[in-house]
Scaffold this motif. Sequence first.
Motif, PDB file in Angstrom:
ATOM      1  N   THR A 163       6.119   7.020  10.589  1.00 17.70           N
ATOM      2  CA  THR A 163       5.815   6.070  11.660  1.00 17.70           C
ATOM      3  C   THR A 163       4.462   6.312  12.305  1.00 17.70           C
ATOM      4  O   THR A 163       3.897   5.413  12.901  1.00 17.70           O
ATOM      5  N   HIS A 217       6.306   6.215  -2.076  1.00 19.91           N
ATOM      6  CA  HIS A 217       5.901   4.859  -1.715  1.00 19.91           C
ATOM      7  C   HIS A 217       5.689   4.081  -3.001  1.00 19.91           C
ATOM      8  O   HIS A 217       5.192   4.649  -3.984  1.00 19.91           O
ATOM      9  N   CYS A 238       7.974  11.380  11.125  1.00 26.45           N
ATOM     10  CA  CYS A 238       8.925  10.632  10.298  1.00 26.45           C
ATOM     11  C   CYS A 238      10.175  10.393  11.123  1.00 26.45           C
ATOM     12  O   CYS A 238      10.690  11.314  11.745  1.00 26.45           O
ATOM     13  N   VAL A 260       5.420  -1.853   3.668  1.00 25.54           N
ATOM     14  CA  VAL A 260       6.454  -0.845   3.436  1.00 25.54           C
ATOM     15  C   VAL A 260       5.900   0.516   3.840  1.00 25.54           C
ATOM     16  O   VAL A 260       4.809   0.907   3.413  1.00 25.54           O
ATOM     17  N   ARG A 261       6.643   1.218   4.660  1.00 28.52           N
ATOM     18  CA  ARG A 261       6.212   2.549   5.094  1.00 28.52           C
ATOM     19  C   ARG A 261       6.588   3.599   4.051  1.00 28.52           C
ATOM     20  O   ARG A 261       7.617   3.475   3.395  1.00 28.52           O
ATOM     21  N   PRO A 262       5.777   4.647   3.920  1.00 19.35           N
ATOM     22  CA  PRO A 262       6.165   5.739   3.022  1.00 19.35           C
ATOM     23  C   PRO A 262       7.469   6.379   3.495  1.00 19.35           C
ATOM     24  O   PRO A 262       7.761   6.438   4.688  1.00 19.35           O
ATOM     25  N   THR A 263       8.253   6.854   2.537  1.00 19.78           N
ATOM     26  CA  THR A 263       9.544   7.470   2.816  1.00 19.78           C
ATOM     27  C   THR A 263       9.445   8.969   2.589  1.00 19.78           C
ATOM     28  O   THR A 263       8.827   9.422   1.627  1.00 19.78           O
ATOM     29  N   GLU A 269      11.186   7.311   7.579  1.00 21.46           N
ATOM     30  CA  GLU A 269       9.958   6.547   7.404  1.00 21.46           C
ATOM     31  C   GLU A 269       8.826   7.199   8.172  1.00 21.46           C
ATOM     32  O   GLU A 269       9.018   7.668   9.294  1.00 21.46           O
ATOM     33  N   GLY A 289      15.447   9.575   3.606  1.00 24.23           N
ATOM     34  CA  GLY A 289      15.162   8.192   3.983  1.00 24.23           C
ATOM     35  C   GLY A 289      14.412   8.019   5.284  1.00 24.23           C
ATOM     36  O   GLY A 289      14.469   6.960   5.890  1.00 24.23           O
ATOM     37  N   ARG A 316      15.033   4.879  10.075  1.00 20.25           N
ATOM     38  CA  ARG A 316      14.809   3.457  10.332  1.00 20.25           C
ATOM     39  C   ARG A 316      15.688   2.982  11.474  1.00 20.25           C
ATOM     40  O   ARG A 316      16.837   3.404  11.605  1.00 20.25           O
TER      41      ARG A 316
END
Length: 168
Positions: A129, A27, A142, A102-105, A127, A125, A145
């Motif tokens: 959620t 992040h 996770c 921005v969400r952590p990846t 996210e 990639g 997207r």
Amino acid sequence: MATEKEMNFWLRGRHDDARHECIEIKHPSFSRDYRFVRNHEGGVRVRHEDSVYRDYDYLPLTVKAAKAASDLQQALTIGIGDVGEVMPMEIDRLRRGTHRTVRPTVNYRVYLSSDVANPMSSVRGLEVTDNQPQKQGAVFVCKARELNKTDTSVIFTPNLFPSLAGFF
């Protein structure tokens, strides 16, 4: 669908070849990228797709696919063991930072102990959620997207698109 490397591992693999399941959490507001390996107590050094070697620290965690792979939804449920005082501070930094929306990846990679230079499989990639803090760690979901959320309101029929006639 299993890759050729996965099929070789399960069908013809060596008995001493272990899988290293690695997760990477990123992040922009975090002080650093966090890399954890599930099943190697001493940690592991692996090569990423950009040809740079990275170190992963051991952390007890669980990783499971959230849904069947046949519906094309890439999602993982990850349970992290004791992350100490670090991750709560990072979550606070995320909430106070400039990248709040921005969400952590999360990147998930599986390596073989005999080949730490090339991942056997990877899902990158995703996210975060849903985050559920626990007494001894956290459980989070996770997902990939959602890129196609809009509706065009166009109904695809053979009358409007004659080239689609063979698909109906």
